[in-house]
Design a protein around this motif. Structure first.
Motif, mmCIF file in Angstrom:
data_model
loop_
_atom_site.group_PDB
_atom_site.id
_atom_site.type_symbol
_atom_site.label_atom_id
_atom_site.label_comp_id
_atom_site.label_asym_id
_atom_site.label_seq_id
_atom_site.Cartn_x
_atom_site.Cartn_y
_atom_site.Cartn_z
ATOM 1 N N ILE A 1 0.928 -1.206 -0.075
ATOM 2 C CA ILE A 1 0.057 0.102 -0.034
ATOM 3 C C ILE A 1 0.906 1.137 0.081
ATOM 4 N N GLN A 2 0.748 1.945 -1.042
ATOM 5 C CA GLN A 2 1.702 3.180 -1.320
ATOM 6 C C GLN A 2 0.830 4.343 -1.578
ATOM 7 N N GLU A 3 1.436 5.819 -1.162
ATOM 8 C CA GLU A 3 1.012 6.827 -1.219
ATOM 9 C C GLU A 3 1.071 7.169 -2.888
ATOM 10 N N GLU A 4 0.048 7.631 -3.391
ATOM 11 C CA GLU A 4 -0.256 7.902 -4.776
ATOM 12 C C GLU A 4 0.536 9.325 -5.151
ATOM 13 N N ILE A 5 1.632 9.243 -5.984
ATOM 14 C CA ILE A 5 1.958 10.470 -6.385
ATOM 15 C C ILE A 5 1.474 10.971 -7.578
ATOM 16 N N ILE A 6 1.050 12.142 -7.692
ATOM 17 C CA ILE A 6 0.452 12.576 -8.981
ATOM 18 C C ILE A 6 1.590 12.693 -9.947
ATOM 19 N N LYS A 7 1.225 12.197 -11.161
ATOM 20 C CA LYS A 7 2.338 11.995 -12.166
ATOM 21 C C LYS A 7 2.604 13.234 -13.228
ATOM 22 N N LYS A 8 3.639 13.560 -13.620
ATOM 23 C CA LYS A 8 3.835 14.110 -15.059
ATOM 24 C C LYS A 8 4.160 13.213 -15.813
ATOM 25 N N TYR A 9 4.871 12.003 -15.830
ATOM 26 C CA TYR A 9 5.022 10.933 -16.564
ATOM 27 C C TYR A 9 5.712 10.048 -15.490
ATOM 28 N N GLY B 1 -3.960 -1.841 -19.846
ATOM 29 C CA GLY B 1 -4.696 -1.540 -21.344
ATOM 30 C C GLY B 1 -3.738 -1.945 -22.527
ATOM 31 N N ALA B 2 -2.429 -2.277 -22.329
ATOM 32 C CA ALA B 2 -1.550 -2.401 -23.210
ATOM 33 C C ALA B 2 -1.539 -1.670 -24.313
ATOM 34 N N ARG B 3 -1.611 -0.226 -24.027
ATOM 35 C CA ARG B 3 -1.470 0.673 -24.900
ATOM 36 C C ARG B 3 0.042 0.747 -25.729
ATOM 37 N N THR B 4 -0.087 0.534 -26.934
ATOM 38 C CA THR B 4 0.930 0.605 -27.709
ATOM 39 C C THR B 4 1.441 1.876 -28.298
ATOM 40 N N ASP B 5 0.536 2.902 -28.150
ATOM 41 C CA ASP B 5 0.593 4.271 -28.675
ATOM 42 C C ASP B 5 1.120 5.334 -27.696
ATOM 43 N N LEU B 6 1.630 4.786 -26.226
ATOM 44 C CA LEU B 6 2.236 5.842 -25.468
ATOM 45 C C LEU B 6 3.527 6.418 -26.018
ATOM 46 N N LYS B 7 3.616 7.749 -25.804
ATOM 47 C CA LYS B 7 4.621 8.347 -26.118
ATOM 48 C C LYS B 7 5.986 8.050 -25.342
ATOM 49 N N HIS B 8 7.213 7.478 -25.977
ATOM 50 C CA HIS B 8 8.371 7.297 -24.941
ATOM 51 C C HIS B 8 9.443 8.346 -25.608
ATOM 52 N N SER B 9 10.117 9.034 -24.603
ATOM 53 C CA SER B 9 11.254 9.860 -25.131
ATOM 54 C C SER B 9 12.301 9.707 -24.240
ATOM 55 N N LYS B 10 13.554 9.852 -24.818
ATOM 56 C CA LYS B 10 15.014 9.751 -24.034
ATOM 57 C C LYS B 10 14.813 10.888 -22.964
ATOM 58 N N ILE C 1 7.791 7.657 -20.038
ATOM 59 C CA ILE C 1 6.751 7.179 -20.622
ATOM 60 C C ILE C 1 5.548 8.144 -20.375
ATOM 61 N N PHE C 2 4.924 8.843 -21.164
ATOM 62 C CA PHE C 2 3.786 9.653 -21.168
ATOM 63 C C PHE C 2 2.728 8.870 -20.669
ATOM 64 N N SER C 3 2.415 8.466 -19.499
ATOM 65 C CA SER C 3 1.302 7.917 -19.221
ATOM 66 C C SER C 3 -0.079 8.594 -18.928
ATOM 67 N N GLN C 4 0.144 9.780 -18.858
ATOM 68 C CA GLN C 4 -1.297 10.513 -18.259
ATOM 69 C C GLN C 4 -1.875 11.074 -19.380
ATOM 70 N N THR C 5 -1.794 10.730 -20.741
ATOM 71 C CA THR C 5 -2.597 11.369 -21.815
ATOM 72 C C THR C 5 -3.596 10.084 -22.016
ATOM 73 N N ASN C 6 -3.754 8.968 -21.276
ATOM 74 C CA ASN C 6 -4.908 8.392 -21.266
ATOM 75 C C ASN C 6 -5.380 7.737 -19.806
ATOM 76 N N LYS C 7 -6.918 7.887 -19.776
ATOM 77 C CA LYS C 7 -7.284 7.687 -18.460
ATOM 78 C C LYS C 7 -6.826 6.171 -17.919
ATOM 79 N N GLU C 8 -6.837 5.037 -18.723
ATOM 80 C CA GLU C 8 -6.558 3.829 -18.149
ATOM 81 C C GLU C 8 -5.154 3.685 -17.873
ATOM 82 N N THR C 9 -4.395 4.580 -18.287
ATOM 83 C CA THR C 9 -2.748 4.586 -18.009
ATOM 84 C C THR C 9 -2.249 5.224 -17.082
ATOM 85 N N GLU C 10 -3.063 5.991 -16.264
ATOM 86 C CA GLU C 10 -2.744 6.999 -15.379
ATOM 87 C C GLU C 10 -2.023 6.512 -14.020
ATOM 88 N N VAL C 11 -2.555 5.265 -13.507
ATOM 89 C CA VAL C 11 -2.172 4.692 -12.427
ATOM 90 C C VAL C 11 -1.008 3.736 -12.898
#
Length: 317
Positions: free
Chosen positions: A197-205, A236-245, A221-231
């Motif tokens: 059980i862990q404190e939820e941190i509001i993410k930028k990514y 949701g196995a999203r293959t369209d999440l933006k990844h950046s170095k 990994i820009f997870s906050q662009t979709n509701k299902e990947t926020e946490v």
């Protein structure tokens, strides 16, 4: 020769194989589910005195200069013998594999033993705390009192302590989820098994940091662009999440190397959260985590780095 221990369906290992072939480096891919189809011999006279003979050739202990433990499969017994006999045979093959793994001590990228030890999430958090990572408030518990205490102070999420996969007729994956405030009615369910059980941190990514030897590959990994990947960005196995170095702060980079070293690893996949104030929060480290998708999406040279580690001069300790 490099020994690659995995299974036939391991796509990540395919990246290594293709690059080894391109460079003309000798390797032997041991898909362990196929072991019952092969002829295996092991003696007591030397740690290197073992062999595996397949229809495509033979590998001997003296041939191996390094080894990569990835995703070994359960040996498959194709026979008309009963289930009890099959279970016995599988256990015997697993025993032989365990002995083989121990004989390769000193040659592994990450040894199976060190991988198992490093998968201990409470230990990971303890070491991360000692290294002064920023860590969300957390507890590992099945005690309602403890759960109430942390959830009274923070919005919390819950995740498995070890096993995220529920097997059986209806196989399912347990993702990280937001939890409501605990009440007395949760007592029996919580008592069933401990959870984190862990404190939820509001993410930028989200951030995945892949460490290989002296190299590091941080990716946002820009997870906050979709509701299902926020946490949980895997949901949701999203293959369209933006990844950046990205580039980590120097002090954080140094701590990542120190954590991998403390766990006696040469490879580690570390998960962080970057919050809205650009602060990095440590979550966990996977000592045998996937990496091929990161290379595919960002061009990070993780394959090259792993092969560099595997082709260093190795000797039996």
């Amino acid at each position: 020769m490099i020994l690659l221990v995995t299974n036939q369906r391991d796509i990540t290992m395919d990246y290594i194989v293709l690059e080894l072939q391109r460079r003309g480096i000798k390797y032997f891919r041991l898909n362990t589910e196929l072991l019952p189809k092969y002829k295996c011999t092991m003696s007591y006279q030397s740690r290197q005195d073992w062999s595996i003979r397949t229809p495509n050739g033979e590998v001997c202990g003296n041939d191996i200069t390094s080894a990569y433990f990835r995703r070994p499969g359960m040996p498959i017994i194709e026979s008309i013998i009963g289930d009890d006999a099959i279970s016995y045979a599988v256990a015997e093959w697993q025993s032989l594999l365990k002995s083989l793994y121990m004989r390769l001590d000193g040659l592994w990228l990450n040894s199976p033993t060190n991988i198992i030890l490093a998968e201990d999430k409470p230990l990971q958090l303890l070491l991360a705390h000692e290294l002064d990572f920023d860590i969300p408030a957390a507890c590992m518990t099945n005690d309602l009192k403890s759960a109430k205490e942390i959830s009274s102070k923070h919005n919390v999420i819950g995740k498995p302590l070890r096993q995220a996969l529920i097997t059986g007729a209806q196989e399912s994956v347990i993702f990280t989820n937001r939890l409501n405030k605990f009440t007395d009615s949760d007592d029996s369910a919580l008592a069933l098994a401990p959870i984190i059980i862990q404190e939820e941190i509001i993410k930028k990514y989200d951030v995945r940091v892949t460490v290989v030897g002296k190299e590091i590959f941080p990716v946002a990994i820009f997870s906050q662009t979709n509701k299902e990947t926020e946490v949980d960005w895997r949901n949701g196995a999203r293959t369209d999440l933006k990844h950046s170095k990205i580039t980590l702060p120097v002090k954080l980079e140094r701590k990542c190397f120190q954590l991998v070293e403390k766990l006696n690893l040469k490879y580690g996949a570390i998960d962080f959260i970057c919050d809205v104030d650009d602060k990095y929060w440590f979550l966990e480290i996977n000592p045998n985590g996937q990496w091929a998708w990161i290379e595919n999406l960002t061009g990070s040279k993780i394959t090259d780095s792993i092969i560099h580690e595997l082709t260093k001069s190795n000797t039996f300790e």
